[in-house]
Design a protein around this motif. Structure first.
Motif, PDB file in Angstrom:
ATOM      1  N   LYS A  84      -6.179  -2.937  -3.667  1.00  0.00           N
ATOM      2  CA  LYS A  84      -6.376  -1.493  -3.754  1.00  0.00           C
ATOM      3  C   LYS A  84      -5.726  -1.083  -5.070  1.00  0.00           C
TER       4      LYS A  84
ATOM      5  N   LEU B 284     -11.107   4.710  -3.238  1.00  0.00           N
ATOM      6  CA  LEU B 284      -9.917   4.656  -2.395  1.00  0.00           C
ATOM      7  C   LEU B 284      -9.406   6.088  -2.253  1.00  0.00           C
TER       8      LEU B 284
ATOM      9  N   THR C 112      -4.268  -6.922  -0.593  1.00  0.00           N
ATOM     10  CA  THR C 112      -4.556  -6.559   0.793  1.00  0.00           C
ATOM     11  C   THR C 112      -4.573  -7.777   1.712  1.00  0.00           C
TER      12      THR C 112
ATOM     13  N   TYR D  20       0.814  -1.205   0.000  1.00  0.00           N
ATOM     14  CA  TYR D  20       0.000   0.000   0.000  1.00  0.00           C
ATOM     15  C   TYR D  20       0.859   1.271   0.000  1.00  0.00           C
TER      16      TYR D  20
ATOM     17  N   THR E  92      -9.350   5.726  -8.476  1.00  0.00           N
ATOM     18  CA  THR E  92      -8.856   4.863  -7.410  1.00  0.00           C
ATOM     19  C   THR E  92     -10.005   4.006  -6.887  1.00  0.00           C
TER      20      THR E  92
ATOM     21  N   ASP F  46     -10.969   0.694  -4.050  1.00  0.00           N
ATOM     22  CA  ASP F  46     -10.680  -0.316  -3.047  1.00  0.00           C
ATOM     23  C   ASP F  46     -11.570  -1.504  -3.385  1.00  0.00           C
ATOM     24  N   HIS F  47     -10.969  -2.537  -3.957  1.00  0.00           N
ATOM     25  CA  HIS F  47     -11.707  -3.739  -4.348  1.00  0.00           C
ATOM     26  C   HIS F  47     -11.846  -4.711  -3.175  1.00  0.00           C
ATOM     27  N   SER F  48     -11.349  -4.366  -2.045  1.00  0.00           N
ATOM     28  CA  SER F  48     -11.253  -5.117  -0.792  1.00  0.00           C
ATOM     29  C   SER F  48     -10.128  -6.148  -0.835  1.00  0.00           C
TER      30      SER F  48
ATOM     31  N   ASN G  57     -17.067  -2.621  -4.331  1.00  0.00           N
ATOM     32  CA  ASN G  57     -15.934  -1.741  -4.547  1.00  0.00           C
ATOM     33  C   ASN G  57     -16.278  -0.371  -4.002  1.00  0.00           C
TER      34      ASN G  57
END
Length: 151
Positions: free
Chosen positions: A109, A148, A127, A81, A102, A104-106, A145
């Motif tokens: 990122k 981010l 992640t 990250y 950006t 955050d796909h879990s 999603n």
């Protein structure tokens, strides 16, 4: 049954070999393994002979069209990250902030950009510690999603 081991490398045709080589080395940090002017540049992340090749397209080649047939995007993994955050700040020198998507796909990122020819690029970090954990998260019902936000 035959089963692929991994994707070995990606080759894309580019309008301007020199401009694309500069983008992939200066902006994204690839190293030139071999450069053949007028033919192609072979780029490496430093571990194998080449990860990406940029071939000079023929004069008059059709432009990349977002949403068209062919490559949607390539995904380039970064270490973690913190490195992804470093990219985000560096990319602001080359792109307006609203051009840096950006997500955050879990299980990852990601930052989405385009190269000089309009090819989609995803810079991402995992992640989870293992591929199994990431796959389990990807399959989790209701996973969504989200945007981010970097500081």
């Amino acid at each position: 049954m035959a089963k692929p081991k991994r994707i070995g490398h990606l080759v894309i045709n580019v309008k301007d070999q020199d401009a694309s080589t500069r983008f992939y080395t200066e902006v994204l940090g690839f190293e030139v393994a071999v450069e053949r002017p007028g033919f192609g540049t072979f780029l490496t992340c430093g571990r194998i002979h080449h990860d990406l090749a940029l071939f000079q397209a023929k004069e008059g080649a059709q432009e990349v069209v977002e949403g068209g047939l062919g490559l949607n995007h390539m995904a380039i993994q970064v270490e973690d990250y913190e490195e992804l955050k470093d990219y985000y700040h560096k990319l602001q020198e080359y792109y307006e902030v609203d051009k840096l998507r950006t997500v955050d796909h879990s299980m990852t990122k990601s930052i989405y950009i385009q190269d000089p020819d309009g090819n989609g690029i995803e810079l991402f970090c995992n992640t989870f510690d293992t591929a199994e954990e990431g796959l389990e998260e990807m399959r989790r019902p209701g996973r969504q999603n989200t945007a981010l936000v970097f500081d």
